[in-house]
Scaffold this active site. Structure first.
Site, PDB file in Angstrom:
ATOM      1  N   ASP A 109       1.007  -1.135  -0.002  1.00 24.00           N
ATOM      2  CA  ASP A 109      -0.103  -0.093   0.009  1.00 24.00           C
ATOM      3  C   ASP A 109       0.894   1.349  -0.101  1.00 24.00           C
ATOM      4  O   ASP A 109       1.445   1.503   1.003  1.00 24.00           O
ATOM      5  CB  ASP A 109      -0.825  -0.066   1.188  1.00 24.00           C
ATOM      6  CG  ASP A 109      -2.082  -0.923   1.288  1.00 24.00           C
ATOM      7  OD1 ASP A 109      -3.093  -0.658   0.701  1.00 24.00           O
ATOM      8  OD2 ASP A 109      -1.698  -1.998   1.971  1.00 24.00           O
ATOM      9  N   ARG A 117       3.734   3.263   3.210  1.00 21.41           N
ATOM     10  CA  ARG A 117       4.661   2.099   3.994  1.00 21.41           C
ATOM     11  C   ARG A 117       6.084   2.331   3.652  1.00 21.41           C
ATOM     12  O   ARG A 117       7.074   1.919   4.585  1.00 21.41           O
ATOM     13  CB  ARG A 117       4.540   0.682   3.227  1.00 21.41           C
ATOM     14  CG  ARG A 117       3.109   0.377   3.023  1.00 21.41           C
ATOM     15  CD  ARG A 117       2.194   0.188   4.495  1.00 21.41           C
ATOM     16  NE  ARG A 117       1.005  -0.218   4.277  1.00 21.41           N
ATOM     17  CZ  ARG A 117      -0.219   0.247   5.458  1.00 21.41           C
ATOM     18  NH1 ARG A 117       0.043   1.083   5.806  1.00 21.41           N
ATOM     19  NH2 ARG A 117      -1.266  -0.438   5.145  1.00 21.41           N
ATOM     20  N   ARG A 184      -7.833  10.269   1.592  1.00 23.16           N
ATOM     21  CA  ARG A 184      -7.481   9.050   0.526  1.00 23.16           C
ATOM     22  C   ARG A 184      -8.124   8.931  -0.596  1.00 23.16           C
ATOM     23  O   ARG A 184      -7.769   8.330  -1.889  1.00 23.16           O
ATOM     24  CB  ARG A 184      -7.516   7.900   1.339  1.00 23.16           C
ATOM     25  CG  ARG A 184      -6.750   7.486   2.506  1.00 23.16           C
ATOM     26  CD  ARG A 184      -7.072   6.317   3.329  1.00 23.16           C
ATOM     27  NE  ARG A 184      -6.747   5.097   2.415  1.00 23.16           N
ATOM     28  CZ  ARG A 184      -7.271   3.972   2.823  1.00 23.16           C
ATOM     29  NH1 ARG A 184      -7.989   3.656   3.702  1.00 23.16           N
ATOM     30  NH2 ARG A 184      -6.851   2.773   2.138  1.00 23.16           N
ATOM     31  N   LYS A 214      -9.763   0.336  -5.836  1.00 27.12           N
ATOM     32  CA  LYS A 214     -10.362   0.061  -4.439  1.00 27.12           C
ATOM     33  C   LYS A 214     -11.064   1.171  -4.035  1.00 27.12           C
ATOM     34  O   LYS A 214     -10.801   2.340  -4.334  1.00 27.12           O
ATOM     35  CB  LYS A 214      -9.302  -0.492  -3.376  1.00 27.12           C
ATOM     36  CG  LYS A 214      -8.143   0.642  -2.985  1.00 27.12           C
ATOM     37  CD  LYS A 214      -7.059  -0.052  -2.244  1.00 27.12           C
ATOM     38  CE  LYS A 214      -6.258   1.020  -1.275  1.00 27.12           C
ATOM     39  NZ  LYS A 214      -5.064   0.583  -0.743  1.00 27.12           N
ATOM     40  N   HIS A 215     -12.115   0.937  -3.248  1.00 27.17           N
ATOM     41  CA  HIS A 215     -12.602  -0.137  -2.585  1.00 27.17           C
ATOM     42  C   HIS A 215     -13.757  -0.687  -3.163  1.00 27.17           C
ATOM     43  O   HIS A 215     -14.923   0.047  -2.705  1.00 27.17           O
ATOM     44  CB  HIS A 215     -12.610  -0.060  -1.113  1.00 27.17           C
ATOM     45  CG  HIS A 215     -11.296   0.276  -0.401  1.00 27.17           C
ATOM     46  ND1 HIS A 215     -11.085   1.499  -0.421  1.00 27.17           N
ATOM     47  CD2 HIS A 215     -10.306  -0.612   0.201  1.00 27.17           C
ATOM     48  CE1 HIS A 215      -9.908   1.759   0.384  1.00 27.17           C
ATOM     49  NE2 HIS A 215      -9.299   0.396   0.680  1.00 27.17           N
ATOM     50  N   HIS A 227     -12.218  -1.145   9.271  1.00 27.39           N
ATOM     51  CA  HIS A 227     -11.213  -1.805  10.162  1.00 27.39           C
ATOM     52  C   HIS A 227     -11.598  -1.806  11.483  1.00 27.39           C
ATOM     53  O   HIS A 227     -11.120  -3.021  11.919  1.00 27.39           O
ATOM     54  CB  HIS A 227      -9.897  -0.743  10.194  1.00 27.39           C
ATOM     55  CG  HIS A 227      -9.289  -0.432   8.795  1.00 27.39           C
ATOM     56  ND1 HIS A 227      -9.661   0.522   7.902  1.00 27.39           N
ATOM     57  CD2 HIS A 227      -8.171  -1.039   8.183  1.00 27.39           C
ATOM     58  CE1 HIS A 227      -8.891   0.493   6.877  1.00 27.39           C
ATOM     59  NE2 HIS A 227      -8.050  -0.532   7.041  1.00 27.39           N
ATOM     60  N   ASP A 296     -10.496  -7.059   0.616  1.00 23.86           N
ATOM     61  CA  ASP A 296      -9.499  -6.397   1.729  1.00 23.86           C
ATOM     62  C   ASP A 296      -9.122  -7.269   2.667  1.00 23.86           C
ATOM     63  O   ASP A 296      -9.562  -8.534   2.722  1.00 23.86           O
ATOM     64  CB  ASP A 296     -10.303  -5.333   2.223  1.00 23.86           C
ATOM     65  CG  ASP A 296      -9.594  -4.003   2.486  1.00 23.86           C
ATOM     66  OD1 ASP A 296      -8.187  -4.239   2.703  1.00 23.86           O
ATOM     67  OD2 ASP A 296     -10.300  -2.936   2.969  1.00 23.86           O
TER      68      ASP A 296
END
Length: 596
Positions: A109, A117, A184, A214-215, A227, A296
């Site tokens: 990601d 990351r 995002r 995504k998503h 999440h 996911d």
């Protein structure tokens, strides 16, 4: 259009899907089941339940190697815990492919903004909504910058050994209630998200990496973070959220990730993860998607809090997913593999579905290998050692130029994105005379998808840049009543007060402080350092009258958005506040809507 266009450059050798082809021909359910999984390298110490290994996920120790060799996944997803340097990532990717096959997909990601990351190791990117703010003002420029960001980001990832980027997010930012979307997203309008998403996908393709939309089918209207728990979106018509995905499919995006969200307009009973109506009928049959469909992370709260894990694996596979992602727990990775083995062994139709999924992966990898194959060298053109030396020098030069170009482009995007949403009193740029105070709450991660804020949580870049003009009073992310009272008392002693908002949409104390400051002080500048939804400052209001009162209190406040808190964004914000540059961006969301 082909699934994957030929790249401009390539740093990895082309990898034919030899192991996948062998798996496709195999009759062993374990081989088939493993190929349906993409996994994270388990958190250290979780494989056997013993003491942590020395590598902590940045290298393959004996236990991790044995676990992955037993699973035989077709993909591995890297997280911040697996990344300490670029050279270390190259070595890790090489070790993974030596263990699991050259055609292994290695994914990460690297969206930019909240989700990076490689933050601190590769140039950071402002994030999607910064591009949206530019494109609202100048669409062609926004698309150009999005494609260039995809290209440069992809080149640097590929140089590190990564060949799949789990981006872009094509969700529409229609609510500020869900912190997992926010910046995002490219913005609220489907046309904007579609154009910028297609441009970024094209840029990734130019660089020779596979991208993932995504998503699906678009979680922008969700008001709960998946999440943490299972969102339910109760729109009567979800079609507006499908537009970016439809366009992405038309230009050949190679991967699509679904969402752990119930969309009642599409399937009243099941989240998209379990919905054949969404994964197969809509995505495959209606939109014509021929690439890989990923879940996911199956360990997210929306799944593990609401469903049994084995049943969730069965239902996700039955819905039509080609890949199930299990990103942390070694035990759950094994349970997912064993559950798929049972399904494949007992039901020939399940085995046939597994083979179709693996065949899609074979086709994707083969297309990638063909597009990435280097041109043939003339016979006897030069000794092999000389060619290798030249190639290494070329790679170093390309890497250096790419880093320089990416850093410059990132700063340009950050600078162009700064938006003065409202300035009825003409407070920006700040006058050179009169006292000024900056109230600066620390940043707190709003959702588990965000990476730890390495050195950015205190907003030091903004405080430093404004130090010659403003006094700074730091606050906690969630100031209590006394801390708010002290801040208001301090503000009364200054001619102008700047309040940085880091999570006013989701932390009521910040919204209340903003409202109280606007009511008590004539000259207030509200700075949205994370989400522009914070500028609505109505998150703490519980009814229509309260919303109207809050907006009335803030009617004279100057509102400025940076669309993120990375260092280059805070530096760009300071330049606008000090009059060193002009604001350019336009807000890509509607701040007059219901965001509470």
């Amino acid at each position: 259009m082909t699934l994957f266009a030929a790249p401009h450059v390539g740093c990895l050798a082309a990898r034919p899907a030899q192991r996948m082809i062998a798996t496709l021909m195999a009759s062993d359910p374990r081989e088939l089941a493993g190929a349906l999984l993409w996994v994270g390298i388990p958190a250290f110490g979780s494989i056997s339940g013993g003491s942590p290994s020395g590598s902590q996920g940045t290298a393959l120790d004996a236990a991790t190697s044995a676990h992955l060799a037993d699973l035989r996944p077709s993909g591995v997803i890297l997280f911040r815990r697996n990344i300490s340097s670029i050279e270390q990532v190259r070595n890790l990717c090489a070790a993974l492919r030596a263990l699991l096959g050259d055609e292994l997909f290695v994914a990460v990601d690297q969206e930019g903004g909240l989700v990076e990351r490689f933050a601190g190791l590769l140039p950071s990117w402002p994030g999607n909504m910064a591009l949206g703010a530019i494109a609202m003002r100048e669409p062609t420029l926004g698309e150009h910058l999005a494609r260039e960001q995809g290209r440069l980001c992809g080149m640097l990832l590929r140089d590190a050994g990564v060949d799949v980027v789990l981006a872009p997010a094509l969700d529409l930012a229609t609510t500020g209630a869900n912190p997992s979307t926010g910046i995002r997203s490219f913005g609220a309008t489907p046309e904007l998200a579609a154009r910028l998403g297609v441009a970024m996908i094209s840029g990734f393709s130019d660089a020779g990496v596979l991208s993932c939309a995504k998503h699906f089918p678009g979680l922008g209207a969700a008001r709960v973070d998946s999440h943490l728990d299972l969102p339910v979106v109760e729109l009567r018509d979800h079609s507006v959220h499908l537009r970016p995905f439809r366009d992405a499919v038309q230009v050949g995006v190679p991967l699509v990730m679904t969402s752990h969200v119930v969309y009642t307009a599409l399937d009243s009973n099941r989240p998209a993860t379990f919905s054949r109506a969404i994964c197969t009928e809509l995505l495959r049959n209606q939109l014509g998607f021929a690439g890989l469909v990923l879940t996911d992370d199956m360990e997210m709260g929306a799944i593990v809090k609401r469903f049994g894990f084995a049943a969730a694996v069965r239902d996700a596979f039955a819905a039509g997913h080609d890949v199930l992602t299990v990103c942390s727990s070694a035990a759950l990775q094994r349970e997912a593999r064993d559950t798929l083995v049972q399904e494949i062994a007992r039901d020939e139709s399940a085995a046939a579905a597994a083979r179709r999924s693996i065949e899609r992966a074979v086709n994707l990898r083969s297309a990638w290998a063909a597009a990435s194959a280097p041109p043939a060298q003339p016979v006897n053109a030069a000794p092999r050692a000389i060619l290798a030396h030249i190639a290494a020098q070329d790679a170093d030069a390309v890497r250096s130029r790419s880093i320089t170009a990416a850093t410059a482009l990132s700063a340009a995007i950050a600078g162009r994105a700064i938006t003065v949403v409202q300035d009825v009193q003409g407070l920006v740029p700040l006058r050179s005379t009169g006292s000024a105070l900056l109230l600066l709450p620390v940043l707190a991660a709003g959702t588990p998808v965000e990476d730890p804020l390495r050195g950015e949580s205190d907003g030091s870049a903004l405080a430093t840049a404004l130090a010659a003009r403003c006094e700074v009073l730091r606050l906690p992310a969630r100031p209590n009543a006394q801390e708010c009272a002290d801040a208001l008392a301090a503000a009364a002693r200054y001619d102008i007060v700047l309040l940085a908002l880091t999570a006013a949409s989701t932390i009521p104390a910040q919204a209340t402080l903003a409202q109280s400051l606007c009511a008590a002080h004539e000259r207030v500048v509200l700075l949205a350092l994370r989400s522009p939804f914070d500028l609505a400052v109505v998150a703490a209001a519980s009814d229509a009258a309260s919303v109207a009162a809050a907006r009335s209190q803030c009617a004279k406040a100057t509102l400025v958005a940076s669309y993120g808190f990375r260092e280059m964004q805070l530096s760009a914000l300071a330049k606008v506040l000090l009059g060193q540059t002009q604001p350019f961006g336009w807000a890509p969301i509607d701040l007059e809507g219901d965001y509470a």
